[in-house]
Enzyme design. Structure first.
Site, PDB file in Angstrom:
ATOM      1  N   HIS A   7      41.417  47.815  28.467  1.00 12.69           N
ATOM      2  CA  HIS A   7      40.375  47.117  27.717  1.00 12.69           C
ATOM      3  C   HIS A   7      39.045  47.159  28.460  1.00 12.69           C
ATOM      4  O   HIS A   7      38.996  47.430  29.657  1.00 12.69           O
ATOM      5  CB  HIS A   7      40.760  45.658  27.421  1.00 12.69           C
ATOM      6  N   HIS A  79      33.843  43.761  32.842  1.00 15.41           N
ATOM      7  CA  HIS A  79      34.742  44.621  33.626  1.00 15.41           C
ATOM      8  C   HIS A  79      35.463  45.614  32.726  1.00 15.41           C
ATOM      9  O   HIS A  79      35.464  45.482  31.507  1.00 15.41           O
ATOM     10  CB  HIS A  79      35.734  43.799  34.455  1.00 15.41           C
ATOM     11  N   GLU A 128      39.416  46.048  36.893  1.00 17.56           N
ATOM     12  CA  GLU A 128      40.673  45.325  36.836  1.00 17.56           C
ATOM     13  C   GLU A 128      41.789  46.367  36.700  1.00 17.56           C
ATOM     14  O   GLU A 128      41.656  47.319  35.919  1.00 17.56           O
ATOM     15  CB  GLU A 128      40.688  44.398  35.603  1.00 17.56           C
TER      16      GLU A 128
HETATM   17 CO    CO Z   1      40.403  41.918  31.674  1.00 20.59          CO
END
Ligand code: CO
Length: 132
Positions: A7, A79, A128
């Site tokens: 994502h 992020h 991440e």
């Molecule tokens: Co995230």
């Protein structure tokens, strides 16, 4: 080592209005909000054909995105999340390569282990990693 883009996360000042924007104007499928007190955020996920968008709203006094929103009051890209097969092996490899891990792996929004990597080590992008 790096896998699929899981994502892209966007910090938003108002989760309800951001969700309405994606559901309405963009015609996207938006999840119900999920509070993650351990991460200091409330999230919704928007499912796209090839990846997801994560909308983040601060939760609690010590939210890690509060300072980001103070600098970017209308929100902004926060992020990118990449999938890895083994989060500890990936972390160890990256740390040995000179990257800085932010804390230890912990359970994220998909009930899977996640860890964040310092943006200064990735061209200004907070990264991440999520274990598949
Ligand atoms: Co995230």
């Amino acid at each position: 080592m790096i896998g699929r883009l899981n994502h892209v996360a966007i910090a938003v000042p108002d989760l309800a209005s951001a969700s309405a924007l994606y559901r309405g104007a963009l015609g996207a499928k938006v999840s119900v909000p999920q509070a993650l007190p351990e991460h200091g955020v409330t999230v919704v996920f928007i499912t796209l054909p090839n990846t997801k968008i994560e909308l983040l709203e601060p939760l609690g006094e010590a939210s890690p995105i509060a300072a980001f929103l103070a600098k970017n009051p209308s929100g902004g890209m926060h992020h990118m999340c990449y999938e890895v097969d083994d989060i500890v092996a990936a972390r160890d490899h990256l740390v040995a390569s000179g990257a800085r891990a932010l804390g230890e792996p912990k359970i994220g929004a998909h009930s899977k282990l996640v860890i964040f990597l310092h943006p200064k080590d990735f061209n200004g992008v907070l990264v991440e990693l999520e274990q598949k």
